[in-house]
Design an enzyme around this catalytic site. Structure first.
Site, PDB file in Angstrom:
ATOM      1  N   LYS A 287      -8.452  -0.965  -6.268  1.00 61.12           N
ATOM      2  CA  LYS A 287      -8.534  -2.333  -5.766  1.00 61.12           C
ATOM      3  C   LYS A 287      -9.980  -2.810  -5.793  1.00 61.12           C
ATOM      4  O   LYS A 287     -10.904  -2.009  -5.805  1.00 61.12           O
ATOM      5  CB  LYS A 287      -8.056  -2.378  -4.304  1.00 61.12           C
ATOM      6  CG  LYS A 287      -6.571  -2.197  -4.122  1.00 61.12           C
ATOM      7  CD  LYS A 287      -6.198  -2.307  -2.653  1.00 61.12           C
ATOM      8  CE  LYS A 287      -4.709  -2.119  -2.436  1.00 61.12           C
ATOM      9  NZ  LYS A 287      -3.872  -3.150  -3.072  1.00 61.12           N
ATOM     10  N   ARG A 361       6.297   1.737  -3.246  1.00 63.33           N
ATOM     11  CA  ARG A 361       7.672   1.915  -3.722  1.00 63.33           C
ATOM     12  C   ARG A 361       7.950   3.350  -4.149  1.00 63.33           C
ATOM     13  O   ARG A 361       9.093   3.808  -4.100  1.00 63.33           O
ATOM     14  CB  ARG A 361       7.944   0.917  -4.866  1.00 63.33           C
ATOM     15  CG  ARG A 361       6.991   1.027  -6.017  1.00 63.33           C
ATOM     16  CD  ARG A 361       6.946  -0.240  -6.866  1.00 63.33           C
ATOM     17  NE  ARG A 361       6.155  -1.314  -6.243  1.00 63.33           N
ATOM     18  CZ  ARG A 361       6.008  -2.526  -6.768  1.00 63.33           C
ATOM     19  NH1 ARG A 361       6.590  -2.839  -7.917  1.00 63.33           N
ATOM     20  NH2 ARG A 361       5.282  -3.436  -6.149  1.00 63.33           N
TER      21      ARG A 361
HETATM   22  N1  BES Z   1      -0.389  -2.384   0.006  1.00 62.12           N
HETATM   23  C1  BES Z   1      -0.427  -3.200  -1.148  1.00 62.12           C
HETATM   24  C2  BES Z   1       0.113  -4.610  -0.909  1.00 62.12           C
HETATM   25  C3  BES Z   1      -0.719  -5.485  -0.044  1.00 62.12           C
HETATM   26  C4  BES Z   1      -1.884  -6.052  -0.533  1.00 62.12           C
HETATM   27  C5  BES Z   1      -0.318  -5.792   1.235  1.00 62.12           C
HETATM   28  C6  BES Z   1      -2.645  -6.888   0.259  1.00 62.12           C
HETATM   29  C7  BES Z   1      -1.076  -6.639   2.035  1.00 62.12           C
HETATM   30  C8  BES Z   1      -2.245  -7.185   1.548  1.00 62.12           C
HETATM   31  C9  BES Z   1       0.413  -2.562  -2.248  1.00 62.12           C
HETATM   32  O1  BES Z   1       0.382  -1.182  -2.305  1.00 62.12           O
HETATM   33  C10 BES Z   1      -0.128  -3.065  -3.535  1.00 62.12           C
HETATM   34  O2  BES Z   1      -1.233  -2.748  -3.851  1.00 62.12           O
HETATM   35  N2  BES Z   1       0.659  -3.845  -4.246  1.00 62.12           N
HETATM   36  C11 BES Z   1       0.261  -4.387  -5.483  1.00 62.12           C
HETATM   37  C12 BES Z   1       1.444  -4.319  -6.418  1.00 62.12           C
HETATM   38  C13 BES Z   1       1.100  -4.617  -7.836  1.00 62.12           C
HETATM   39  C14 BES Z   1       0.227  -3.513  -8.402  1.00 62.12           C
HETATM   40  C15 BES Z   1       2.376  -4.726  -8.618  1.00 62.12           C
HETATM   41  C16 BES Z   1      -0.203  -5.825  -5.267  1.00 62.12           C
HETATM   42  O3  BES Z   1       0.398  -6.510  -4.437  1.00 62.12           O
HETATM   43  O4  BES Z   1      -1.154  -6.218  -5.903  1.00 62.12           O
HETATM   44 MN    MN Z   2      -1.210  -0.450  -3.450  1.00 58.52          MN
END
Ligand code: BES
Ligand code: MN
Ligand code: ZN
Length: 506
Positions: A287, A361
């Site tokens: 991230k 997931r």
């Molecule tokens: N935990 C995150 C989702 C999230 C991000 C929740 C910011 C709250 C605030 C999750 O694991 C994630 O990183 N999801 C990705 C999915 C994508 C790679 C398909 C996302 O939302 O960018």
């Molecule tokens: Mn994630």
């Protein structure tokens, strides 16, 4: 939370630091002789004057603090506005505003005066629901993230709140309903505070092993059965999703299972599954740095499930639950999952990991399979699954994906009764095709479009045709600015909704 909330006129005059009076806009605009609750004619007149000068209207949650300058034994009267026919959400919000207001007065003991129209719950609410909502509002409104500092915390906290029916109304026979509502509200709010505290805890102080220890302690306190599978047992059970996500971290993953059996003869078993990523860096699909610290909240689903189990453990409703928390830390390292890796989940399904940041997931897949193997017949998972849900619904509503309209409606209504809005997204079969993979049974990301839906449908695959509802709290688990009964930071979202599902108030 050590706030004592009681109902009724205490035998001996309790020394109160503030009296709380509920007002309405209509009550202030009329020639109301008792505008400030009729405690003293001069105070009533003062509030009417404020209204005439346009300084105070008694709008919902609007507060005004009057020093009583010797007119009453209590130093302050706090007026709080309410809608004309407030519903449970209105009462919860008003009580939260009171909690914040009396905190700034450094009050330790308060009395909240209940006029008859509030005592009966008014038109918008049953008396017990009103009592529950108000006690929830007080406790949740008072709660805030506790900083970890060298100096200890200051001790000016609210210790007691007494709801006092105004004169002559004790005869209405509502004491039992109020006492029951306050008790239930206290238990519910306590579960939420527990969930918030877990969620606010930094990643270095809440590893998967520590989360498992918390669950074991909770289970011991409430006499629930608890199993914790370590990485070796998880490997024996083929939990490739959980192990894959956890393999990049020095802190090994855990599969936590809590059992509650309140109805041994009932074949229905709820399976509650909470995403327990103690910190989500994204892994190799790292991230960006800005805001990454908020990913301490990536176990908000786990916290909601554990918080709800805490409530269930106290209320002991006649239902069965298997609560599952797959927990791991998502880190990049030489051992971490890489984009393109193919893993085999506990269900036997293979997954092409195209993005290691879609880790929730993967652990939830094994979480659902674990719940089913332990007897679950209907499933609810709670997860900070996507950032996309925030784009769609903001930080206001939890997004849902389901394969079962009946269960979906039950969950949605429990959310509505709890003041936790849930909005279902469509789950047309065509979305599933976005997860088709050349390398495995499916891939873990279906592209940018409809990310919350495809994320949900990925998890739904592991429900094996059982009724299932997925709750994406990616927008609601954490607030960057406080609102109503929710402070800044962790909200404990879905804790009360799950508890309401287990023990419906209607
Ligand atoms: N935990 C995150 C989702 C999230 C991000 C929740 C910011 C709250 C605030 C999750 O694991 C994630 O990183 N999801 C990705 C999915 C994508 C790679 C398909 C996302 O939302 O960018
Ligand atoms: Mn994630
Ligand atoms: Zn995550």
């Amino acid at each position: 939370m050590s706030l004592q909330i009681t109902y009724g006129n205490p035998k001996h005059e309790m020394e109160a630091d503030a009296l709380v009076v509920f007002v309405t806009e209509a009550g202030l605009s009329e020639e109301n002789a008792q505008a400030a609750g009729g405690l003293h004619p001069q105070l009533d007149a003062a509030v009417r004057q404020l209204r005439e000068r346009g300084l105070y209207h008694g709008k919902p949650e609007e507060l005004y603090t009057l020093p009583t300058v010797g007119l009453l034994p209590t130093p302050f009267v706090v007026c709080v506005g309410l809608a004309a026919e407030p519903d449970a959400d209105g009462l919860r919000s008003a009580a939260a505003a009171v909690a914040r207001g009396v905190r700034s007065l450094k009050a330790r003991h308060i009395r909240l005066l209940l006029p008859e129209w509030l005592l009966t719950g008014g038109a918008g609410c049953e008396p017990q629901a009103a009592a529950q909502a108000m006690s929830e509002g007080l406790i949740l409104g008072l709660h805030s993230r506790e900083a970890i500092r060298r100096e200890g915390k200051e001790a000016d906290a609210l210790e007691s709140a007494a709801f006092v029916p105004q004169s002559g109304q004790e005869a209405l026979g509502l004491a039992a309903a109020w006492e029951a509502g306050l008790r239930r509200g206290t238990i519910f709010a306590d579960g939420v505070c527990y969930a918030r505290e877990l969620t606010n805890r930094p990643g270095n102080l809440l590893t998967p092993e520590q989360l498992a220890e918390e669950a074991e302690q909770l289970a011991a306190e409430l006499e629930l059965e608890c199993e914790v599978l370590d990485e070796w047992s998880a490997a024996e059970q083929g939990m490739g999703g959980l192990l894959g996500v956890g393999q990049g971290s020095a802190h090994p993953p855990r599969m936590i299972v809590l059992h509650y059996q309140g109805a041994p003869d009932d074949k229905t078993v709820w399976g509650w599954v909470g995403k327990g990523i103690t910190f989500d860096t994204g892994g190799i699909s790292l991230k960006k740095a800005a805001g990454m610290e908020e990913m301490i909240s990536d176990m908000g689903g786990a916290a909601a499930v554990l918080g709800a189990m805490r409530i269930v453990g106290k209320l002991r409703p006649a239902i069965n639950i298997v609560a599952v928390v797959p927990t791991a830390e998502n880190m990049p390292s030489d051992r971490a999952l890489k984009p393109g890796d193919v893993i085999t989940t506990m269900s036997g399904r293979t997954v092409e990991v195209v993005n290691t940041d879609a880790e929730g997931r993967l652990v939830l897949a094994d979480g659902l399979t674990t719940a089913i193997q332990r007897g679950a017949t209907q499933l609810v998972d709670v997860a900070t699954l996507t950032g996309a849900v925030m784009v769609a619904l903001g930080d206001v509503a939890t997004g849902a994906v389901s394969n079962h309209p009946g269960l979906m409606e039950t969950v949605r209504q429990a959310g509505e009764r709890s003041g936790e809005p849930i909005w279902e997204l469509p789950s047309y079969p065509v979305y599933r095709r976005q997860l088709d993979s050349d390398a495995a049974d499916m891939k873990n990301v279906g592209g940018r479009l409809a990310g919350t839906i495809t994320g949900g449908l990925f998890i739904g695959t592991f429900a094996e045709e059982l009724p299932w509802v997925h709750l994406d709290i990616g927008g609601t688990a954490w607030l960057s600015k406080g609102r109503g009964w929710e402070g800044k930071g962790a909200t404990g979202a879905m804790t009360r909704t799950l508890a309401e599902l287990a023990s419906p108030s209607r």
